[in-house]
Design a protein around this motif. Structure first.
Motif, PDB file in Angstrom:
ATOM      1  N   MET A   1       0.847  -1.177   0.000  1.00 55.63           N
ATOM      2  CA  MET A   1       0.000   0.000   0.000  1.00 55.63           C
ATOM      3  C   MET A   1       0.897   1.247   0.000  1.00 55.63           C
ATOM      4  SD  MET A   1      -2.656   1.468   2.840  1.00 55.63           S
ATOM      5  CE  MET A   1      -3.732   0.087   2.822  1.00 55.63           C
ATOM      6  N   THR A   2       0.483   2.271  -0.729  1.00 51.28           N
ATOM      7  CA  THR A   2       1.213   3.536  -0.763  1.00 51.28           C
ATOM      8  C   THR A   2       0.308   4.657  -0.253  1.00 51.28           C
ATOM      9  OG1 THR A   2       0.557   4.030  -3.035  1.00 51.28           O
ATOM     10  CG2 THR A   2       2.619   2.811  -2.727  1.00 51.28           C
ATOM     11  N   ALA A   3       0.932   5.745   0.154  1.00 48.06           N
ATOM     12  CA  ALA A   3       0.186   6.919   0.619  1.00 48.06           C
ATOM     13  C   ALA A   3       0.910   8.166   0.142  1.00 48.06           C
ATOM     14  CB  ALA A   3       0.087   6.913   2.141  1.00 48.06           C
ATOM     15  N   ASN A   4       0.245   8.940  -0.679  1.00 47.92           N
ATOM     16  CA  ASN A   4       0.799  10.177  -1.214  1.00 47.92           C
ATOM     17  C   ASN A   4      -0.259  11.266  -1.096  1.00 47.92           C
ATOM     18  OD1 ASN A   4       3.436   9.221  -2.368  1.00 47.92           O
ATOM     19  ND2 ASN A   4       2.020   7.817  -3.361  1.00 47.92           N
ATOM     20  N   LEU A   5       0.166  12.499  -1.184  1.00 53.09           N
ATOM     21  CA  LEU A   5      -0.726  13.645  -1.029  1.00 53.09           C
ATOM     22  C   LEU A   5      -0.579  14.572  -2.229  1.00 53.09           C
ATOM     23  CD1 LEU A   5      -2.550  15.474   0.768  1.00 53.09           C
ATOM     24  CD2 LEU A   5      -0.446  16.376   1.754  1.00 53.09           C
ATOM     25  N   VAL A   6      -1.697  14.938  -2.825  1.00 52.29           N
ATOM     26  CA  VAL A   6      -1.705  15.912  -3.913  1.00 52.29           C
ATOM     27  C   VAL A   6      -2.248  17.222  -3.348  1.00 52.29           C
ATOM     28  CG1 VAL A   6      -2.675  16.504  -6.170  1.00 52.29           C
ATOM     29  CG2 VAL A   6      -2.038  14.133  -5.666  1.00 52.29           C
ATOM     30  N   SER A   7      -1.451  18.286  -3.442  1.00 53.09           N
ATOM     31  CA  SER A   7      -1.841  19.605  -2.948  1.00 53.09           C
ATOM     32  C   SER A   7      -2.013  20.548  -4.134  1.00 53.09           C
ATOM     33  CB  SER A   7      -0.767  20.155  -1.998  1.00 53.09           C
ATOM     34  OG  SER A   7      -0.675  19.367  -0.854  1.00 53.09           O
ATOM     35  N   PRO A   8      -3.239  20.647  -4.658  1.00 52.95           N
ATOM     36  CA  PRO A   8      -3.447  21.543  -5.790  1.00 52.95           C
ATOM     37  C   PRO A   8      -3.516  22.990  -5.345  1.00 52.95           C
ATOM     38  CG  PRO A   8      -5.506  20.488  -5.224  1.00 52.95           C
ATOM     39  CD  PRO A   8      -4.439  19.919  -4.297  1.00 52.95           C
ATOM     40  N   GLY A   9      -3.177  23.876  -6.258  1.00 56.14           N
ATOM     41  CA  GLY A   9      -3.336  25.302  -6.025  1.00 56.14           C
ATOM     42  C   GLY A   9      -4.674  25.737  -6.586  1.00 56.14           C
ATOM     43  N   LEU A  10      -4.671  26.832  -7.298  1.00 56.42           N
ATOM     44  CA  LEU A  10      -5.900  27.343  -7.912  1.00 56.42           C
ATOM     45  C   LEU A  10      -6.262  26.482  -9.114  1.00 56.42           C
ATOM     46  CD1 LEU A  10      -4.930  31.101  -7.809  1.00 56.42           C
ATOM     47  CD2 LEU A  10      -6.573  29.936  -6.340  1.00 56.42           C
ATOM     48  N   VAL A  11      -7.502  26.018  -9.125  1.00 59.29           N
ATOM     49  CA  VAL A  11      -7.994  25.178 -10.219  1.00 59.29           C
ATOM     50  C   VAL A  11      -9.209  25.865 -10.814  1.00 59.29           C
ATOM     51  CG1 VAL A  11      -8.877  22.900 -10.844  1.00 59.29           C
ATOM     52  CG2 VAL A  11      -7.177  23.113  -9.017  1.00 59.29           C
ATOM     53  N   ARG A  12      -9.285  25.880 -12.140  1.00 62.63           N
ATOM     54  CA  ARG A  12     -10.416  26.517 -12.821  1.00 62.63           C
ATOM     55  C   ARG A  12     -11.687  25.720 -12.512  1.00 62.63           C
ATOM     56  NH1 ARG A  12      -9.885  30.119 -16.551  1.00 62.63           N
ATOM     57  NH2 ARG A  12      -7.907  29.301 -17.304  1.00 62.63           N
ATOM     58  N   THR A  13     -12.432  26.215 -11.537  1.00 61.19           N
ATOM     59  CA  THR A  13     -13.692  25.601 -11.114  1.00 61.19           C
ATOM     60  C   THR A  13     -14.711  26.717 -10.921  1.00 61.19           C
ATOM     61  OG1 THR A  13     -13.154  25.805  -8.769  1.00 61.19           O
ATOM     62  CG2 THR A  13     -12.497  23.736  -9.867  1.00 61.19           C
ATOM     63  N   GLU A  14     -15.932  26.320 -10.611  1.00 64.98           N
ATOM     64  CA  GLU A  14     -16.968  27.311 -10.320  1.00 64.98           C
ATOM     65  C   GLU A  14     -16.572  28.186  -9.135  1.00 64.98           C
ATOM     66  OE1 GLU A  14     -21.283  26.534  -9.567  1.00 64.98           O
ATOM     67  OE2 GLU A  14     -21.004  25.222 -11.312  1.00 64.98           O
ATOM     68  N   MET A  15     -15.959  27.572  -8.133  1.00 67.19           N
ATOM     69  CA  MET A  15     -15.558  28.332  -6.947  1.00 67.19           C
ATOM     70  C   MET A  15     -14.566  29.439  -7.315  1.00 67.19           C
ATOM     71  SD  MET A  15     -14.124  26.877  -3.353  1.00 67.19           S
ATOM     72  CE  MET A  15     -12.360  27.095  -3.467  1.00 67.19           C
ATOM     73  N   LEU A  16     -13.620  29.140  -8.178  1.00 69.20           N
ATOM     74  CA  LEU A  16     -12.654  30.148  -8.602  1.00 69.20           C
ATOM     75  C   LEU A  16     -13.338  31.243  -9.411  1.00 69.20           C
ATOM     76  CD1 LEU A  16      -9.659  31.008  -8.655  1.00 69.20           C
ATOM     77  CD2 LEU A  16      -9.467  29.764 -10.812  1.00 69.20           C
ATOM     78  N   GLU A  17     -14.260  30.861 -10.263  1.00 69.84           N
ATOM     79  CA  GLU A  17     -14.970  31.846 -11.078  1.00 69.84           C
ATOM     80  C   GLU A  17     -15.852  32.757 -10.211  1.00 69.84           C
ATOM     81  OE1 GLU A  17     -14.166  32.299 -14.231  1.00 69.84           O
ATOM     82  OE2 GLU A  17     -12.806  30.587 -14.018  1.00 69.84           O
ATOM     83  N   ASP A  18     -16.329  32.227  -9.081  1.00 69.52           N
ATOM     84  CA  ASP A  18     -17.171  33.029  -8.185  1.00 69.52           C
ATOM     85  C   ASP A  18     -16.357  33.955  -7.277  1.00 69.52           C
ATOM     86  OD1 ASP A  18     -19.418  31.868  -9.245  1.00 69.52           O
ATOM     87  OD2 ASP A  18     -19.691  30.435  -7.605  1.00 69.52           O
ATOM     88  N   MET A  19     -15.047  33.766  -7.240  1.00 63.91           N
ATOM     89  CA  MET A  19     -14.170  34.592  -6.396  1.00 63.91           C
ATOM     90  C   MET A  19     -14.122  36.015  -6.969  1.00 63.91           C
ATOM     91  SD  MET A  19     -10.129  33.862  -5.641  1.00 63.91           S
ATOM     92  CE  MET A  19     -10.440  32.284  -4.874  1.00 63.91           C
ATOM     93  N   PRO A  20     -14.079  37.024  -6.112  1.00 59.79           N
ATOM     94  CA  PRO A  20     -13.956  38.398  -6.624  1.00 59.79           C
ATOM     95  C   PRO A  20     -12.722  38.526  -7.530  1.00 59.79           C
ATOM     96  CG  PRO A  20     -14.430  38.414  -4.278  1.00 59.79           C
ATOM     97  CD  PRO A  20     -14.171  36.988  -4.651  1.00 59.79           C
ATOM     98  N   GLU A  21     -12.880  39.254  -8.607  1.00 61.50           N
ATOM     99  CA  GLU A  21     -11.821  39.383  -9.625  1.00 61.50           C
ATOM    100  C   GLU A  21     -10.499  39.857  -9.039  1.00 61.50           C
ATOM    101  OE1 GLU A  21      -9.638  39.326 -13.010  1.00 61.50           O
ATOM    102  OE2 GLU A  21     -11.624  38.466 -12.747  1.00 61.50           O
ATOM    103  N   ASP A  22     -10.540  40.847  -8.148  1.00 61.49           N
ATOM    104  CA  ASP A  22      -9.279  41.356  -7.603  1.00 61.49           C
ATOM    105  C   ASP A  22      -8.566  40.306  -6.747  1.00 61.49           C
ATOM    106  OD1 ASP A  22     -11.399  41.708  -5.743  1.00 61.49           O
ATOM    107  OD2 ASP A  22     -10.265  43.227  -4.650  1.00 61.49           O
ATOM    108  N   MET A  23      -9.310  39.509  -6.000  1.00 64.38           N
ATOM    109  CA  MET A  23      -8.716  38.446  -5.195  1.00 64.38           C
ATOM    110  C   MET A  23      -8.119  37.357  -6.098  1.00 64.38           C
ATOM    111  SD  MET A  23     -10.477  35.952  -2.336  1.00 64.38           S
ATOM    112  CE  MET A  23     -11.026  37.327  -1.349  1.00 64.38           C
ATOM    113  N   ARG A  24      -8.877  36.983  -7.116  1.00 61.81           N
ATOM    114  CA  ARG A  24      -8.401  35.966  -8.067  1.00 61.81           C
ATOM    115  C   ARG A  24      -7.127  36.446  -8.759  1.00 61.81           C
ATOM    116  NH1 ARG A  24     -12.992  34.871 -10.856  1.00 61.81           N
ATOM    117  NH2 ARG A  24     -12.599  36.485 -12.396  1.00 61.81           N
ATOM    118  N   ARG A  25      -7.100  37.699  -9.196  1.00 67.44           N
ATOM    119  CA  ARG A  25      -5.931  38.254  -9.875  1.00 67.44           C
ATOM    120  C   ARG A  25      -4.717  38.279  -8.950  1.00 67.44           C
ATOM    121  NH1 ARG A  25      -3.623  37.362 -13.653  1.00 67.44           N
ATOM    122  NH2 ARG A  25      -5.650  37.067 -14.506  1.00 67.44           N
TER     123      ARG A  25
END
Length: 72
Positions: A1-25
């Motif tokens: 058995m293995t155990a690894n962790l994936v830590s994504p950053g910003l991903v183009r999703t609905e949540m990112l699109e709903d973020m205020p533009e200045d915060m996203r930028r």
């Protein structure tokens, strides 16, 4: 058995699109690639980790964040 962790950053999703533009930028400006990940870019890493090619890899944290964690 293995155990690894994936830590994504910003991903183009609905949540990112709903973020205020200045915060996203501000967040995108802190990444080296200056763009969010596409969901498929994260999924392809997860598929690789689930496959036989990564069977000897364990205990790893993989930052898939376009360089955000490096403090650009």
């Amino acid at each position: 058995m293995t155990a690894n962790l994936v830590s994504p950053g910003l991903v183009r999703t609905e949540m990112l699109e709903d973020m205020p533009e200045d915060m996203r930028r501000q967040l995108l400006d802190r990444t080296f690639l200056k763009r969010p990940a596409e969901p498929e870019e994260i999924a392809s890493l997860v598929l690789w980790l689930a496959g036989d090619e990564s069977r000897y890899m364990t205990g790893a944290e993989l930052h898939v964040d376009g360089g955000l964690g490096l403090g650009a």
